[in-house]
Design a protein around this motif. Structure first.
Motif, short mmCIF file in Angstrom:
data_model
loop_
_atom_site.label_atom_id
_atom_site.label_comp_id
_atom_site.label_asym_id
_atom_site.label_seq_id
_atom_site.Cartn_x
_atom_site.Cartn_y
_atom_site.Cartn_z
N ASP A 69 40.34 -25.08 33.93
CA ASP A 69 41.17 -24.24 33.07
C ASP A 69 42.28 -25.11 32.48
OD1 ASP A 69 42.78 -22.41 31.84
OD2 ASP A 69 43.48 -21.46 33.69
N THR A 71 43.68 -24.36 29.53
CA THR A 71 44.24 -23.54 28.46
C THR A 71 45.76 -23.68 28.43
OG1 THR A 71 44.31 -21.62 29.94
CG2 THR A 71 42.35 -21.88 28.55
N GLY A 76 47.41 -16.31 29.88
CA GLY A 76 47.24 -15.74 31.22
C GLY A 76 45.92 -15.03 31.44
N SER A 79 42.98 -17.30 32.26
CA SER A 79 43.17 -17.97 33.54
C SER A 79 42.77 -17.06 34.70
CB SER A 79 44.63 -18.41 33.70
OG SER A 79 44.96 -19.41 32.74
N ALA A 82 39.04 -16.62 34.68
CA ALA A 82 38.39 -17.81 35.22
C ALA A 82 38.43 -17.81 36.74
CB ALA A 82 39.06 -19.07 34.68
N ALA A 83 39.56 -17.39 37.32
CA ALA A 83 39.68 -17.34 38.78
C ALA A 83 38.68 -16.36 39.37
CB ALA A 83 41.11 -16.97 39.17
N ALA A 95 42.91 -25.80 37.75
CA ALA A 95 43.82 -25.55 36.63
C ALA A 95 44.52 -26.85 36.27
CB ALA A 95 44.84 -24.49 37.00
N ARG A 97 47.55 -28.15 34.34
CA ARG A 97 48.79 -27.64 33.78
C ARG A 97 49.83 -28.74 33.68
NH1 ARG A 97 46.02 -23.98 32.87
NH2 ARG A 97 46.28 -21.76 33.29
N VAL A 223 50.07 -19.69 37.99
CA VAL A 223 48.62 -19.91 38.10
C VAL A 223 48.08 -18.92 39.14
CG1 VAL A 223 46.88 -21.57 38.85
CG2 VAL A 223 48.82 -22.33 37.46
N VAL A 229 45.87 -27.03 41.36
CA VAL A 229 46.47 -27.41 40.08
C VAL A 229 46.55 -28.93 39.98
CG1 VAL A 229 48.52 -27.25 38.61
CG2 VAL A 229 47.83 -25.29 40.02
#
Length: 245
Positions: A69, A71, A76, A79, A82-83, A95, A97, A223, A229
């Motif tokens: 992810d 993005t 939001g 995300s 996706a989870a 993720a 970030r 997240v 992350v």
């Protein structure tokens, strides 16, 4: 190995380039909000998946081995989809970030939790607002009284948006000199931004600090719980390499 990158960010592009160069099959998924995105290596798909179930189905049908992810920090919905999709399809999710911004001496920041709270705040700080939150959330500012907005976005915004508004079509990265000129030319006395982090759009914060312009900054959403992350493209590429082994 087939990696699905939920992209649309500079980091997503760089990760696609890195993985493609390493011989990894990459599919980059873009939301389609930018009319003319820059070319990407590997495969590209544009548009939504139809929620978490649709994303899980796509992952299974296309034999995806890992999802990243990458993005925008404020995207939001995708995300959290996706989870949920990662859990139901039993595919690892990471993720990517970029770190958020941190205030330094001289900054006059006013953190808020949402665009709606930002809209309620700007009128107390000034009358000429530089709005750099993108074209998708302008409805929150449509009814702010007594304020003129300079809206910067990649593509022209669609209503609803503020009645007193000028649009500045531009795409980062931006320079400190350019941002100082924008503040001076348009007589800006308030800056509104999201805490998107990264260097491409950070010069506006330095320009605001130098000019003594207050900044209304929208805090980023968290997240989803349980999702690891990575802060850099290198960390994400190492995570993919570990999955491949």
């Amino acid at each position: 190995m087939h990696v699905l990158i939920l992209g649309g960010t500079t980091e997503g592009r760089r990760l696609a380039e890195t993985l493609d160069a390493d011989g990894v099959r990459v599919t980059s998924s873009l939301a389609g909000r930018v009319a003319s995105p820059k070319p990407l290596p590997g495969e590209v798909r544009v548009g939504g998946f139809g929620g978490a179930d649709g994303l899980a189905r796509w992952v299974r049908e296309h034999q995806v081995d890992a999802v990243i992810d990458a993005t925008h920090p404020f995207a939001g919905t995708i995300s959290f989809n996706a989870a949920r999709a990662a859990v139901t399809s039993h595919v690892p999710l990471l993720a990517l970030r970029r770190p958020g911004w941190t205030p330094v001496e001289g900054d006059d920041w006013h953190p808020v939790a949402s665009l709606e709270e930002a809209a309620r705040t700007v009128g107390r700080l000034g009358r000429r607002v530089f709005l750099t939150t993108g074209r998708m959330g302008l409805a929150a500012f449509a009814d702010v009284p007594g304020v003129w907005f300079l809206v910067r976005s990649v593509d022209p915004p669609e209503p609803p948006y503020p009645e007193r508004m000028e649009v500045l079509l531009d795409r980062g990265p931006f320079t400190p000199a350019g941002e100082r000129e924008v503040l001076r030319t348009y007589g800006i006395d308030v800056l509104v931004t999201k805490d998107s982090g990264g260097a491409a759009t950070a010069p506006k914060l330095a320009a605001a600090r130098e000019a003594g312009v207050p900044v209304v900054i929208v805090r980023r959403p968290p997240v989803p719980d349980g999702v690891p992350v990575a802060a850099t493209v290198g960390e994400a590429a190492a995570w993919v390499a570990a999955r491949a082994r």
